[in-house]
Design an enzyme around this catalytic site. Structure first.
Site, PDB file in Angstrom:
ATOM      1  N   CYS A 134      -1.526   2.647  -1.328  1.00 63.44           N
ATOM      2  CA  CYS A 134      -0.960   3.886  -0.775  1.00 63.44           C
ATOM      3  C   CYS A 134       0.389   4.177  -1.420  1.00 63.44           C
ATOM      4  CB  CYS A 134      -0.814   3.766   0.745  1.00 63.44           C
ATOM      5  SG  CYS A 134      -0.054   5.211   1.504  1.00 63.44           S
ATOM      6  N   CYS A 137       3.155   5.640   0.803  1.00 64.79           N
ATOM      7  CA  CYS A 137       3.750   4.685   1.751  1.00 64.79           C
ATOM      8  C   CYS A 137       4.730   3.755   1.056  1.00 64.79           C
ATOM      9  CB  CYS A 137       2.715   3.763   2.374  1.00 64.79           C
ATOM     10  SG  CYS A 137       1.235   4.541   2.884  1.00 64.79           S
ATOM     11  N   ASP A 138       4.335   3.254  -0.088  1.00 65.42           N
ATOM     12  CA  ASP A 138       5.053   2.126  -0.670  1.00 65.42           C
ATOM     13  C   ASP A 138       5.879   2.487  -1.903  1.00 65.42           C
ATOM     14  OD1 ASP A 138       3.780   0.767   1.303  1.00 65.42           O
ATOM     15  OD2 ASP A 138       2.231  -0.082   0.021  1.00 65.42           O
TER      16      ASP A 138
END
Lengths: 306, 103
Positions: A134, A137-138
């Site tokens: 992701c 997200c990261d």
């Protein structure tokens, strides 16, 4: 005592909640079971620009909440629990969860799909330690670092474009010599100065013990292997259908999808397959939602003939 | 007991010196999956009231804590027992998994 539901929906993504909305609005008693929280893959999506009605785009999480509220307005019930087993062949279908057994006259399978993994040694251990599925997200953890994205579809292209703004250097590794991603991504990818394409190549190994330090890449045309240092590897190589639950009871195609046609009817009467786990040409929020409506329609028809 | 907001100032007292197991959810406001995970953590906290302490760490506000535990992906759930980080799980987890982690 739990009632005998008219419909049990397994999975709380757009397909599941559309089926629940249509069925509940038609007066059926509907239970929806979701193992995480509403949304499925949609809930993990930062912004959705291609679901009609939201000219500024909408966060996947927010859209999931709205779909849930819409179904609940007509008294569909959501329970957050994991389904461990189903019995579909009999007239009264049984769904066994971590919290108890539920019975339904019809079952809508809306379990969706999950990101495909590379299936390399150490991948599991390095997930969250350099390997990610992701980018939105990261990505922040890789600010001014070097990362690689593997894949050639829309997700890979969007990830690479997102990461190029944060990272020092981005490699996009694809096993073919052209992208499968939509054309809208091509020009921005070509223009990005800190982005390098690595064509015809596959990731063959992950380096690092506590943390990812690099990867091995093999060129499929020349057969040459090379290693590449990087701090992060973002995997975007497609999805796998979540059909393990039913593989003993329903025929699946070679890729694991349920071969239901546009009516969403499966080979078992009263059992319907909607969204990403159904064999279909385009997997999108809007096509999942459409499947849900169709499933509710045929479920109603099925119940009327009982 | 409500879900606690854990900061570097209360970390020692609430987490390391806790008599009960502690489950921490590392999250950030810009992370979609964190939004999905948050209500699961809340429900878990309610169910395990009095048995497991549950806290949330905003990694933008507490970069030191995120760094200290090598968080490189969010959401990450981290379980502490007797002041030690004993188990972690990356990504959105079903509630049942949180039960398993804190057994």
């Amino acid at each position: 005592m739990e009632p005998l539901y008219d419909m049990i929906v397994i999975g709380g993504g757009p397909g599941g909640y559309s089926a629940a909305l249509y069925a509940a609005r038609a007066g059926l008693q509907v239970l929806l079971l979701e193992q995480l929280s509403p949304g499925g893959q949609m809930g993990l999506t930062d912004t959705i620009d291609n679901y009609p009605g939201f000219p500024q785009g909408v966060s996947g999480f927010e859209l999931a909440q709205k779909m849930k509220e819409g179904a609940e307005r007509f008294h569909a019930v959501t329970k957050l629990t994991k389904v461990v087993r189903v019995r579909l062949s009999q007239e009264e279908k049984e769904v066994v969860t971590a919290q108890g057994v539920y019975r339904g006259k019809t079952v809508v399978l809306a379990c969706g799909a999950r990101p495909r993994t590379l299936e390399l040694p150490k991948e599991d251990r390095l997930t969250g330690r350099g390997v990610s599925y992701c980018a939105t997200c990261d990505g922040m953890f890789y600010r001014r670092k070097t990362v690689a994205v593997v894949g050639g579809g829309n997700t890979a292209a969007a990830d690479a474009l997102y990461l190029k703004n944060l990272c020092e250097k981005v490699y996009l590794i694809h096993r073919r010599d052209s992208l499968r991603a939509s054309r809208v991504y091509w020009e921005p990818l070509r223009k990005a100065e800190n982005l390098e394409m690595i064509w015809d190549s596959q990731v063959t190994a992950l380096f690092g013990e506590e943390k990812l330090s690099g990867i091995a890449i093999k060129n499929k045309k020349t057969g040459k292997e090379a290693s590449l240092s990087c701090d992060g590897l973002f995997v975007a190589i497609g999805t796998l259908p979540n059909t393990e639950l039913v593989r003993e009871q329903l025929k699946l195609d070679e890729a694991g999808y349920i071969p239901a046609d546009e009516t969403t009817r499966t080979e078992i009467p009263g059992v319907f397959a909607v969204g990403d786990l159904r064999r279909k040409p385009l997997r999108q929020v809007v096509t999942a939602a459409s499947d849900g409506a169709v499933a509710a329609h045929f479920a109603e028809e099925y119940l009327a003939t009982r | 007991m409500a879900v606690l907001t854990i900061t570097k100032d209360n970390f020692q007292k609430e987490v390391l010196e806790s008599a009960q197991p502690v489950l921490l959810d590392f999250w950030a406001s810009w992370c979609g999956p964190c939004k999905m995970f948050s209500p699961i953590v809340d429900e878990f906290a309610e169910e395990r009231e009095g048995e497991v302490k549950v806290g949330k760490v905003n990694i933008d506000e507490e970069p030191e804590l995120a760094n200290q535990f090598g968080i490189m992906s969010i959401p990450t759930a981290l379980v502490f027992k007797n002041g030690q980080a004993v188990e972690s799980a990356v990504g959105v987890q079903p509630k049942e998994r949180l039960w398993d982690m804190t057994k």
